[in-house]
Design an enzyme around this catalytic site. Structure first.
Site, PDB file in Angstrom:
ATOM      1  N   LYS A 113       0.857  -1.220  -0.129  1.00 45.36           N
ATOM      2  CA  LYS A 113      -0.076   0.013  -0.001  1.00 45.36           C
ATOM      3  C   LYS A 113       1.035   1.326   0.057  1.00 45.36           C
ATOM      4  O   LYS A 113       0.325   2.379  -0.257  1.00 45.36           O
ATOM      5  CB  LYS A 113      -0.748  -0.125   1.454  1.00 45.36           C
ATOM      6  CG  LYS A 113      -2.107  -1.115   0.941  1.00 45.36           C
ATOM      7  CD  LYS A 113      -3.177  -0.927   1.943  1.00 45.36           C
ATOM      8  CE  LYS A 113      -4.253  -2.093   1.404  1.00 45.36           C
ATOM      9  NZ  LYS A 113      -3.791  -3.408   1.741  1.00 45.36           N
TER      10      LYS A 113
HETATM   11  C1  LIG Z   1      -4.202  -4.667   1.238  1.00 41.84           C
HETATM   12  C2  LIG Z   1      -3.547  -5.762   0.986  1.00 41.84           C
HETATM   13  C3  LIG Z   1      -3.829  -6.695   0.235  1.00 41.84           C
HETATM   14  C4  LIG Z   1      -5.062  -6.891  -0.598  1.00 41.84           C
HETATM   15  O1  LIG Z   1      -5.060  -5.936  -1.693  1.00 41.84           O
HETATM   16  P1  LIG Z   1      -6.403  -5.506  -2.517  1.00 41.84           P
HETATM   17  O2  LIG Z   1      -5.911  -4.160  -3.250  1.00 41.84           O
HETATM   18  O3  LIG Z   1      -7.416  -4.806  -1.131  1.00 41.84           O
HETATM   19  O4  LIG Z   1      -6.885  -6.394  -3.113  1.00 41.84           O
HETATM   20  C5  LIG Z   1      -2.991  -7.886   0.224  1.00 41.84           C
HETATM   21  N1  LIG Z   1      -1.882  -8.098   0.908  1.00 41.84           N
HETATM   22  C6  LIG Z   1      -1.652  -7.196   1.615  1.00 41.84           C
HETATM   23  C7  LIG Z   1      -0.201  -7.134   2.455  1.00 41.84           C
HETATM   24  C8  LIG Z   1      -2.327  -5.769   1.835  1.00 41.84           C
HETATM   25  O5  LIG Z   1      -2.040  -4.951   2.755  1.00 41.84           O
END
Ligand SMILES: *Cc1c(COP(=O)(O)O)cnc(C)c1O
Length: 469
Positions: A113
């Site tokens: 993120k």
């Molecule tokens: C948020 C997240 C996901 C999922 O991603 P999306 O965009 O919600 O599908 C997968 N792995 C980690 C470590 C995350 O923080």
């Protein structure tokens, strides 16, 4: 380039107009009216660009009105080796020929993120300073999103962050990551309660329009289009790194929850990236896997959500999935509204046996779900075979990617977090603790800055009144 709502009830807006907004006023998600497409010559030229220049090429197509010099400065600040610990920003790690990890977890909070959020922080500051405005970001977190937002917004002019987290319920590492921030514009509020209490307070305050307007309250959520645009960049980057020519296609296996990450892969494909397949990898919370397998999309209620060893994928519904379905119904808001009103009425829609599901099946997505045992097994297998420790989210992608892989398919599995964040599961799989990247070894002993409040919206409201700008 203008943005419209999936539900059809908003007038077309620019990227700049929607940057600080969440949902469209009609409850839909903002979408570009048309996705720009790169020519073969442009792709050839982009192959040689570094990450920040590539980000400029892609993001500027979505924000043509944004001053180019300023946007270049934003992407340069966001995507530096200093912030991501690697000049490649999202380096490709080859496990064996045609099997790679695209490493998205080198940012300050060790999860993917950061990639989008770091750019969002720069864009927010630039826009707020230009407008002479302030923004107070209110959010609730059980870990990942909140810390990525805080690290993106720390020290940014015009922005204050009020982040609610459940007191004593995050891992010591996660709590230390957030609470050790000493920046004056970051307010950690630990709530005496659980994550749902935090989220309820955010919703209550969010529903109070006069309070929101008076204090310029905003959010950073996964449905912000700028995050999708920023995530498109590493799909291109991964493809360039895994191929030598533009006629070579790749497939991506993506650990998915809210469908934001993999949706960016779909957009990249629409922009001209030769993607063979997009492989949706879920954990036991298989809302998406069930849909791509059966044609039935059924949201779960809170009691049905499994608490798994890949917690950032523990979702009851997938917010960005609405964008994909909007594409599938040929951008017809009436058809989209029909589907989503069925969800409101019955908690589900079912398109099995219809031409629409045929179109979904032909769209290049496939899906698979993994269990805790699959993840442990995959972590052990990758460690034994390739000498690399992967985190439980990434393990979902590797497990499903390898299971569904076709002969001659170049496969990129997206790494979305570092194992250091999930020491318990790594210990269970391998019998020892994961390594920590340098700089994080004593994070739990740093001084912490956090205010503890009851699970009471009035107390939070008062705190915001006293500390908002
Ligand atoms: C948020 C997240 C996901 C999922 O991603 P999306 O965009 O919600 O599908 C997968 N792995 C980690 C470590 C995350 O923080």
């Amino acid at each position: 380039m203008r943005y419209i709502s999936t539900r059809g009830g908003a007038s077309p807006q620019t990227f700049t107009d929607i940057l600080l907004e969440g949902l469209a006023p009609d409850g839909g998600l903002y979408m570009p009216q048309a996705v720009p497409r790169f020519t073969a010559a442009e792709l050839d030229r982009m192959r040689g660009l570094d990450y920040a220049d590539l980000a400029f090429e892609i993001v500027s197509r979505f924000a043509p009105e944004w001053d180019a010099t300023d946007l270049r400065a934003c992407v340069r600040r966001a995507y530096s080796a200093a912030r991501f610990g690697d000049v490649a920003i999202t380096p490709l790690h080859t496990l064996e020929p045609d099997l790679h990890l695209l490493r998205l977890s080198n940012g300050p909070t060790l999860a993917f993120k950061d990639v989008a959020m770091q750019l969002l922080g720069e864009l927010f500051e630039s826009l707020l300073v230009r407008r002479g405005e302030g923004l107070n970001i209110l959010g609730a977190t059980s870990g990942d999103t909140g810390s990525a937002a805080e690290y993106a917004m720390r020290g940014k002019r015009g922005v204050r962050v009020f982040m609610l987290s459940p007191e004593g319920r995050m891992s010591p590492f996660q709590a230390a990551q957030m609470y050790s921030l000493q920046d004056a514009n970051i307010h950690n509020i630990a709530i005496r309660g659980v994550f749902d209490d935090c989220q309820d307070i955010v919703k209550l305050i969010g529903a109070d329009a006069p309070f929101k307007a008076r204090h310029q309250i905003g959010t950073v959520n996964s449905i912000n289009w700028a995050r999708v645009a920023a995530q498109v960049v590493y799909y291109f980057r991964g493809w360039f790194a895994a191929t030598t020519r533009n006629d070579q296609s790749v497939s991506f296996a993506v650990p998915s929850g809210n469908f934001g990450n993999i949706y960016a892969g779909w957009v990249a494909r629409a922009m001209g990236l030769p993607v063979r397949r997009l492989i949706v990898a879920t954990n036991e919370n298989n809302v998406l896997e069930e849909f791509f397998r059966t044609g039935r999309y059924r949201v779960r209620d809170a009691a049905e959500v499994h608490y798994t060893s890949s917690p950032s994928m523990d979702i009851s519904k997938s917010s960005n999935f609405e964008r994909y379905m909007f594409d599938m119904v040929d951008a017809d808001p009436a058809r989209l509204r029909e589907l989503w009103s069925a969800i409101d009425r019955t908690g589900a829609f079912d398109i099995s046996g219809t031409p629409l599901f045929d179109a979904v099946r032909a769209s290049g997505f496939v899906a698979g779900a993994s269990t805790h045992a699959d993840r442990l097994d995959t972590i052990r297998r990758v460690d034994a075979r390739h000498g690399m420790v992967i985190d439980p989210h990434t393990a979902n992608a590797v497990a499903t990617g390898l299971r569904l892989r076709e002969p001659d398919e170049r496969l990129l599995c997206l790494e979305t977090a570092l194992p250091a964040k999930f020491a318990d599961t790594i210990r269970e799989a391998l019998g020892h603790d994961p390594d920590r990247p340098s700089g994080y070894d004593r994070i739990e002993s740093l001084p912490q800055r956090v205010t503890v409040l009851d699970a009471d919206a009035a107390q939070v409201r008062r705190y915001i009144e006293e500390h908002a700008q």
